[in-house]
Design an enzyme around this catalytic site. Structure first.
Site, PDB file in Angstrom:
ATOM      1  N   GLU A 115       0.959  -1.175  -0.020  1.00 17.28           N
ATOM      2  CA  GLU A 115      -0.158  -0.073  -0.154  1.00 17.28           C
ATOM      3  C   GLU A 115       0.987   1.324   0.151  1.00 17.28           C
ATOM      4  O   GLU A 115       1.978   1.270   0.587  1.00 17.28           O
ATOM      5  CB  GLU A 115      -0.821   0.091   1.251  1.00 17.28           C
ATOM      6  CG  GLU A 115      -1.808   1.141   1.314  1.00 17.28           C
ATOM      7  CD  GLU A 115      -2.609   1.278   2.906  1.00 17.28           C
ATOM      8  OE1 GLU A 115      -3.344   2.047   2.783  1.00 17.28           O
ATOM      9  OE2 GLU A 115      -2.014   0.602   3.516  1.00 17.28           O
ATOM     10  N   CYS A 140      -5.335  -2.969   2.845  1.00 23.36           N
ATOM     11  CA  CYS A 140      -5.433  -2.881   4.322  1.00 23.36           C
ATOM     12  C   CYS A 140      -6.412  -2.870   5.154  1.00 23.36           C
ATOM     13  O   CYS A 140      -6.854  -4.078   5.407  1.00 23.36           O
ATOM     14  CB  CYS A 140      -4.482  -1.448   4.567  1.00 23.36           C
ATOM     15  SG  CYS A 140      -3.469  -1.443   6.016  1.00 23.36           S
ATOM     16  N   LYS A 143      -9.641   2.775  -2.176  1.00 17.31           N
ATOM     17  CA  LYS A 143      -9.842   2.033  -0.757  1.00 17.31           C
ATOM     18  C   LYS A 143     -11.112   2.575  -0.074  1.00 17.31           C
ATOM     19  O   LYS A 143     -11.530   3.742   0.105  1.00 17.31           O
ATOM     20  CB  LYS A 143      -8.698   2.540   0.236  1.00 17.31           C
ATOM     21  CG  LYS A 143      -8.693   1.807   1.474  1.00 17.31           C
ATOM     22  CD  LYS A 143      -7.478   2.574   2.214  1.00 17.31           C
ATOM     23  CE  LYS A 143      -7.202   1.659   3.673  1.00 17.31           C
ATOM     24  NZ  LYS A 143      -6.075   1.991   4.402  1.00 17.31           N
TER      25      LYS A 143
END
Length: 254
Positions: A40, A140, A106
């Site tokens: 990431e 994540c 995200k």
């Protein structure tokens, strides 16, 4: 499918140095692979100062990824800070060998670090069709939210790219296995190592898990490039034999 997982330290908020560092690793291994997975925010570390490092989709890092994908004749994925329409996104980029791009923003922003106040959340899940595999790449904190990752698209591989700190690494290990078992899917987690400017320590634990929750690659704590290979036929045979996904709940996500 043969995949290279790159676990590395990151130079804080320095895209130029990170590109140079990663280029050495990518060009340094000679084994042919079909996909390379980066962490990431691989060009900056998990910064809450996006103005300093943000690029556009026509920026240097995207061009760099396209060049590398063509040179290695493989796909590359990882996330970086993208500015678009005066908003900042933690955007995963999936670059095909021919330069085609797919993106995922995200969805679950990390409120503990203020990511939700700095970046704009994405809405749509991405399924990438590549080399006969259906791949769902996530980022994540998405790992903590199983409803969003639920395998309603019959994907074959879940990929999580992360900056997941040492203090919560046990949760990373547990949740990656859980996502693999509940979705009857291969799961890959690529994390960084080192210490960032906030004095957060990262110990990696980059790993790959099969649909039974068994390790293809045990959690790694050193810097390196780790090669794994996925067997889709074996996974499909197991799904057909056990048929657990046929009993999943139906739901709509808002």
């Amino acid at each position: 499918m043969k995949i290279a997982l790159i676990q590395t330290s990151l130079i804080w908020e320095n895209p130029i140095e990170n590109r140079c560092h990663l280029a050495q690793k990518i060009t340094g291994f000679m084994e042919d692979v079909e996909l390379i997975v980066l962490p990431e925010m691989f060009s900056s570390g998990l910064t809450m100062n996006p103005k300093k490092v943000a690029e556009t989709m026509q920026g240097e890092t995207i061009a760099w990824l396209q060049h590398l994908a063509k040179a290695k004749n493989c796909a590359i994925t990882g996330s970086l800070v993208i500015e678009e329409n005066n908003k900042y996104y933690n955007r995963l980029i999936f670059i095909f060998p021919d330069g085609e791009i797919k993106t995922y923003d995200k969805r679950h922003l990390f409120t503990l670090a203020g990511e939700d106040k700095t970046y704009t959340a994405g809405k749509d899940k991405l399924i990438v069709e590549y080399k006969g595999f259906r791949i769902c790449p996530l980022i994540c904190y998405d790992l903590r939210f199983p409803v969003f990752s639920r395998n309603v698209e019959t994907y074959d591989v879940l990929i999580y790219v992360a900056n997941w700190p040492k203090t919560r690494i046990n949760a990373w290990d547990i949740l990656l296995k859980a996502r693999a078992v509940e979705n009857m899917s291969y799961v890959i987690g690529v994390n960084r190592i080192g210490v960032d400017s906030n004095n957060l320590e990262y110990v990696g634990h980059t790993q790959a898990v099969d649909f039974f929750g068994d390790y293809l690659l045990k959690p790694q704590e050193t810097e390196g490039v780790f090669i794994i290979e996925l067997d889709k036929n074996k996974m499909l045979e197991t799904r057909e034999k056990l048929a657990f996904l046929e009993d999943k709940d139906n739901f709509s996500l808002k």
